[in-house]
Scaffold this motif. Structure first.
Motif, mmCIF file in Angstrom:
data_model
loop_
_atom_site.group_PDB
_atom_site.id
_atom_site.type_symbol
_atom_site.label_atom_id
_atom_site.label_comp_id
_atom_site.label_asym_id
_atom_site.label_seq_id
_atom_site.Cartn_x
_atom_site.Cartn_y
_atom_site.Cartn_z
ATOM 1 N N HIS A 23 26.437 1.500 43.797
ATOM 2 C CA HIS A 23 26.245 2.539 44.815
ATOM 3 C C HIS A 23 26.618 1.986 46.175
ATOM 4 C CE1 HIS A 23 24.204 5.105 41.936
ATOM 5 N NE2 HIS A 23 23.485 4.054 41.564
ATOM 6 N N PRO A 24 27.839 2.296 46.684
ATOM 7 C CA PRO A 24 28.274 1.720 47.971
ATOM 8 C C PRO A 24 27.351 2.102 49.133
ATOM 9 C CG PRO A 24 30.082 2.854 46.862
ATOM 10 C CD PRO A 24 28.847 3.177 46.098
ATOM 11 N N PHE A 25 26.848 3.333 49.113
ATOM 12 C CA PHE A 25 25.973 3.798 50.200
ATOM 13 C C PHE A 25 24.523 3.955 49.725
ATOM 14 C CE2 PHE A 25 29.291 6.110 53.070
ATOM 15 C CZ PHE A 25 29.831 4.886 53.388
ATOM 16 N N GLY A 26 24.201 3.425 48.529
ATOM 17 C CA GLY A 26 22.853 3.629 48.022
ATOM 18 C C GLY A 26 22.726 4.971 47.329
ATOM 19 N N THR A 27 21.456 5.365 47.055
ATOM 20 C CA THR A 27 21.247 6.648 46.367
ATOM 21 C C THR A 27 20.392 7.573 47.209
ATOM 22 O OG1 THR A 27 19.273 5.828 45.290
ATOM 23 C CG2 THR A 27 21.346 5.588 44.078
ATOM 24 N N LEU A 28 20.381 8.837 46.795
ATOM 25 C CA LEU A 28 19.548 9.859 47.427
ATOM 26 C C LEU A 28 18.139 9.774 46.854
ATOM 27 C CD1 LEU A 28 22.170 12.701 47.243
ATOM 28 C CD2 LEU A 28 21.049 11.947 49.352
ATOM 29 N N PRO A 29 17.169 10.478 47.453
ATOM 30 C CA PRO A 29 15.818 10.462 46.883
ATOM 31 C C PRO A 29 15.801 10.919 45.431
ATOM 32 C CG PRO A 29 15.780 11.441 49.048
ATOM 33 C CD PRO A 29 17.219 11.225 48.708
ATOM 34 N N SER A 30 16.804 11.732 45.039
ATOM 35 C CA SER A 30 16.851 12.206 43.657
ATOM 36 C C SER A 30 17.527 11.217 42.728
ATOM 37 C CB SER A 30 17.608 13.536 43.614
ATOM 38 O OG SER A 30 18.899 13.334 44.145
ATOM 39 N N GLY A 31 17.976 10.085 43.263
ATOM 40 C CA GLY A 31 18.644 9.102 42.434
ATOM 41 C C GLY A 31 20.140 9.315 42.320
ATOM 42 N N LYS A 32 20.668 10.346 42.945
ATOM 43 C CA LYS A 32 22.108 10.613 42.880
ATOM 44 C C LYS A 32 22.847 9.707 43.855
ATOM 45 C CE LYS A 32 21.330 15.318 41.380
ATOM 46 N NZ LYS A 32 21.341 16.749 41.707
ATOM 47 N N ASP A 33 24.158 9.547 43.600
ATOM 48 C CA ASP A 33 24.931 8.596 44.395
ATOM 49 C C ASP A 33 25.293 9.198 45.750
ATOM 50 O OD1 ASP A 33 26.452 6.124 44.696
ATOM 51 O OD2 ASP A 33 28.170 7.491 44.743
ATOM 52 N N LEU A 34 24.942 8.491 46.817
ATOM 53 C CA LEU A 34 25.152 9.023 48.169
ATOM 54 C C LEU A 34 26.626 9.061 48.533
ATOM 55 C CD1 LEU A 34 23.968 10.073 50.777
ATOM 56 C CD2 LEU A 34 23.591 7.742 51.525
ATOM 57 N N PHE A 35 27.399 8.033 48.122
ATOM 58 C CA PHE A 35 28.813 8.016 48.529
ATOM 59 C C PHE A 35 29.562 9.184 47.908
ATOM 60 C CE2 PHE A 35 33.204 6.921 48.684
ATOM 61 C CZ PHE A 35 33.342 6.224 49.878
#
Lengths: 486, 470
Positions: free
Chosen positions: A244-256
């Motif tokens: 995950h280049p930008f980390g994840t969202l609170p839901s666990g989805k990929d932010l990038f």
């Protein structure tokens, strides 16, 4: 002094030849340029065909009762099967560790490296395209153009030396590339990771064996919720070996992936709304400057009425009224948003363009054209429009930044583009309660990107203005764009 | 319209273009201007008087001649030229050419007139669109009228470029890259593109260097000989007009005061304004042994021109009432100056506060007018009645001035000016003079002094200057 004999009138025939003749006379640069064009096109031909066909399919599907959307979509799928250089299939980054080596990644590299190579290639390709356009212009200028100098040359030269403008141009270039290549840039896809996570499976190394799990379950295990145990920060792997280049969202989805897809919708709404309002504003500005009097008064009245309408309330009302209709569903509601932005935004741009247009209409060359009977339409197009296109570009690029902020602001408030379609503002909203925690990245990265992109558009506008009119002062209050939005 | 045959390179000039000859009277008029008026109304709710830029002028422009139009800045020359071309819509009157009334043309006939009549503008920096190449600029009239094929148009542009003395490689250059004189040549080439018969030249050389002026003037003369053009040459430079024009019309405040053959007008000006104007040419007022006739002050506002003769407020030969025949010249200077002051005050006090104060009886500037009178006549109206013989005025004259000043002190400047004019005015202030034919060639001059009742303007000016010298 004046040679009036006329007998020595030797027409410079070579100069008078059309472009094709000049090309044939000196074909080498044109051939090289064309070859590069073919090469650039070839590596992306499949993707290009797929995208255009899919747009067509969307259009056919959106318009009620027209054509057969399914067959066009099938065609698009077929085109998608054609291998392209920059696709995720050619350089895959989604693989798993089987205990001794990576399986399914590009050359068996770590997912992070594979992804990075793809991103670098995408940007290199985009840069090559830009360079190709610029070299084309330079070669045309040196080899094929008859005029040895045009006023536009100075503009280009001045822009080339304008650092702030070049910075803006670079930012806008990065942003546009991100929007255009969004599917190839994400470490995972929108469909797999964001939209239908339970319809896809992934394989991962549990520490002792390779297991499979639905993406949805994996997402639940890679949530970023503020504490050290449940957080996947920027530039890191989650427990399922996903990068995950930008980390994840609170839901666990990929932010990038979310941001890349969101940039597309921001750009589309921005371009559409600014394009429409700029078109309306230009036509109205030319009309009111040329005819003045009653026409001008009427347009002032109209624009004042539009400006008097509360934009936000109108937006909320229309999105409720149009929800569920075919136009409201077009592009997850983005199309309607763009229309509303254009419909309420043109008076501001018209006001900015009207002044310069009035100034041009007072020039003597407009009188000269009227005196020999040029038609009003041609006078407006040839003798007035070129003098306001500069302003159009400036106000357009600045308004575009404003539109991006406005869309993000609406999504932040829960209006605007329908979820689950990714939109930057929604990411900022989702992360706002984690700003002070370990999951700071959720709000901060998209927020910083919004700021950067809007600054980039404004800087580009500044650069264009200074390039067009070297005497203009940068401190022009009017050109503030439509910041703030909702 | 008889379109001249070959556009360029053909030296066969149509008849009657050989300069300032006496047979001018036999030539047919190409353009007839009749009682033409152009007023500019202010838009807005509180419309005042319109600006009378052109106020009822009539004259003919004859085929093949150059008619010079001279006058001070702001006298309406340019507006007259533009109105004749139809660039401004006339308020009243008509412009007739070849049986066509220009103001009412439409459709095909309008297109024809736009082809037959062209304009060269004053400022070559402003009249060319910087974003187009020279070729495109010159070709545009041809494109607009869809003349010939594309290739023919292009060929024609090269002909024109050659005709005005530019080089063919200039076709693809932009106006930026040219000097003022060259740019004006481009403007002339554009005007010639449609093979016009009639060209309005609106101060075509006044923005150019003197050395370049001569070349452009020569070019215009050569073109006229070659193509049989008719020019309306607008200028404020009198020597340029003397050089190029066959006949000259002198304009003052929207009115043509004198019109006649150039040499006759320059050698023996008939109208007092022409006398003053020619006298203003540096180092050139030869011919008479008269002193330089100075023009006092500036022209009155065209929004509120004087009734009667437009020039009466500044005229060196204005008819004076017999009752004041023995007033010295200095007294008349003072009276004229006072009249100017009152007129200016009357036109200024449009402000709301001024009007309020006046209606409350609070004249703000009672002292000012006393000062003015003291300066002009050497006696202060606010103080005790002056001694007989003090100042230049006689006692009747002083009584009249005091009457006027009384109104002015109450702020009623308009009434004051009226009183002053009632006492010292004459036929010049009451009636607009007709144009009188003043010589054998049909020269006209609009001055009452050309009637038998009065001395001629020249005689009157001579006499007054002689008195002044005594």
């Amino acid at each position: 002094m004046s040679s009036l004999t006329g007998s020595e009138s030797v027409l410079a025939e070579a100069d008078a030849d059309p472009l094709t003749d000049r090309l044939l006379a000196h074909p080498r640069p044109a051939v090289i340029w064309g070859g590069v064009a073919a090469l650039l096109l070839l590596v992306e031909a499949g993707a290009l065909a797929e995208v255009s066909l899919r747009l067509l399919a969307d259009l056919v599907g959106a318009l009620p009762g027209v054509g057969d959307a399914a067959s066009v979509a099938a065609l698009a799928d077929a085109a998608g099967g054609v291998p392209t250089l920059l696709s995720r299939e050619t350089i895959p980054n989604q693989g798993y560790w089987n205990g001794s080596a990576y399986v399914g990644t590009f050359l068996g590299l770590q997912p992070a490296w594979a992804w990075l190579i793809r991103v670098a290639l995408v940007y290199a390709y985009a840069f090559a395209c830009l360079l190709w356009v610029y070299v084309g212009f330079e070669w045309y200028r040196t080899h094929y153009r008859v005029a040895d100098w045009t006023p536009r040359d100075d503009t280009v030269d001045r822009l080339r030396g304008h650092r702030w403008g070049l910075f803006g141009l670079a930012v806008v270039f990065m942003f546009v590339t991100m929007a255009v290549f969004a599917p190839a840039l994400g470490p995972t896809t929108v469909d797999q990771n964001l939209a239908n996570p339970y319809s896809h499976q992934i394989s991962y190394w549990t520490g002792s064996e390779v297991a499979t799990s639905p993406v949805g379950d994996a997402n639940l295990g890679s949530r970023s919720q503020g504490n050290a145990q449940t957080n996947v920060g920027p530039w890191s792997y989650d427990d399922f070996g996903r990068f995950h280049p930008f980390g994840t969202l609170p839901s666990g989805k990929d932010l990038f992936t979310f941001i890349a897809a969101g940039s597309r919708i921001s750009l589309v709404i921005g371009l559409l709304s600014v394009g429409l309002s700029a078109g309306v504003a230009t036509v109205f500005a030319l009309l009111s400057a040329y005819y003045k009097g009653r026409v001008d008064d009427g347009l002032i009245l109209l624009s004042d009425s539009v400006m008097g309408m509360p934009q936000l309330l109108l937006l909320i009302m229309l999105s409720v009224v149009l929800a569920g209709t075919w136009i409201g569903n077009l592009y997850s509601g983005a199309f309607v948003l763009a229309l509303i932005f254009a419909g309420t935004g043109w008076p501001y741009m018209w006001r900015s363009l009207r002044g310069p247009a009035l100034q041009v209409s007072e020039q003597e060359w407009v009188d000269a054209a009227r005196s020999f009977g040029q038609t009003p339409g041609t006078i407006m197009r040839k003798h007035m429009l070129p003098y306001i296109t500069g302003y159009l570009l400036i106000y357009g690029s600045m308004t575009l930044g404003g539109a991006i902020i406005a869309i993000a602001g609406l999504s932040f408030l829960g209006l605007g583009v329908d979820p689950p379609t990714p939109e930057w503002g929604r990411a900022v909203n989702a992360g706002q309660e984690y700003v002070t925690t370990a999951s700071w990245h959720i709000s901060l990265i998209p927020g910083a990107l919004i700021t950067l992109v809007v600054t980039g558009f404004n800087a580009m506008g500044d650069g264009i203005r200074d390039a067009i009119d070297p005497e203009s002062d940068s401190a022009e209050g009017e050109a503030g764009g439509r910041g703030g939005g909702a | 319209m008889s379109r001249s045959d070959a556009p360029a390179g053909d030296g066969a000039a149509p008849d009657g273009t050989d300069g300032t000859d006496a047979d001018g009277a036999q030539r047919d008029p190409l353009v007839e201007v009749r009682n033409l008026k152009k007023y500019y109304e202010d838009d807005g709710f509180l419309t005042g008087d319109p600006v009378k830029a052109v106020d009822g002028v009539s004259f003919d422009i004859r085929k093949g001649e150059t008619l010079g139009l001279v006058g001070e800045s702001g006298c309406g020359k340019t507006t007259l030229g533009r109105t004749i071309l139809g660039l401004e819509s006339a308020t009243d009157g008509e412009v007739v050419s070849d049986g066509r009334e220009v103001a009412r043309l439409s459709g095909k006939q309008l297109r024809e007139w736009q082809r037959d009549a062209q304009m060269v503008f004053q400022d070559p920096e402003a009249s060319l669109n910087d974003r187009m190449t020279v070729g495109e600029i010159i070709r545009e009239p041809l494109d607009a009228h869809e003349q010939g094929t594309k290739a023919e148009r292009k060929e024609r542009v090269f002909e024109l470029i050659d005709l005005v003395g530019l080089n063919e490689e200039h076709y693809y250059r932009y106006p930026h890259q040219f000097s003022g004189g060259q740019r004006q040549r481009i403007g002339i080439a554009r005007a010639l593109a449609l093979e016009p018969e009639f060209m309005v030249l609106d101060e075509p050389v006044s923005a150019l260097d003197v050395s370049v002026q001569a070349r452009v003037i020569n070019l215009l003369e050569d073109l006229q000989d070659e193509l049989g053009l008719t020019y309306l040459f607008i200028a404020h430079d009198l020597s340029v007009v003397r050089h190029i024009a066959d006949r000259v019309a002198v304009m003052y405040l929207g009115d043509i005061v004198e019109l006649g053959d150039t040499e006759a007008v320059y050698n023996d000006p008939a109208h007092p304004y022409t006398v003053s104007l020619l006298s203003a040419i540096p180092g050139s007022h030869t011919g008479t042994d008269r002193d330089r006739v100075t023009l006092r002050g500036t022209p009155p506002s065209p929004r509120d021109p004087p009734q009667g003769c437009r020039f009466a407020t500044r005229c060196p030969a204005r008819v004076r009432p017999a009752a004041f025949a023995d007033l010295p010249e200095t007294a008349w200077d003072g009276i004229d100056a006072l009249d100017t002051v009152l007129r200016e005050r009357a036109s200024l006090e449009d402000g709301l506060t001024d009007r309020l104060r006046r209606s409350l009886g609070l004249a703000a500037d009672a002292n000012d007018i006393d000062e003015v009178v003291a300066d002009l006549f050497g006696w202060h109206p606010g103080e005790q009645s002056p001694q007989e013989g003090e100042g230049p005025l006689t006692s009747e004259a002083r009584a009249a001035v005091e009457d006027a000043v009384r109104f002015a002190r109450r702020g009623e400047d308009e009434e004051a000016a009226a009183v002053l004019r009632e006492a010292f005015g004459s036929v010049c202030n009451r009636e607009r003079p007709e144009a009188h034919v003043v010589d054998g060639d049909g020269r006209t001059s609009a001055c009452v002094r050309h009637t038998d009742e009065y001395d001629s303007p020249a005689a009157a000016i001579d006499e007054r200057y002689a008195r002044r010298d005594d």
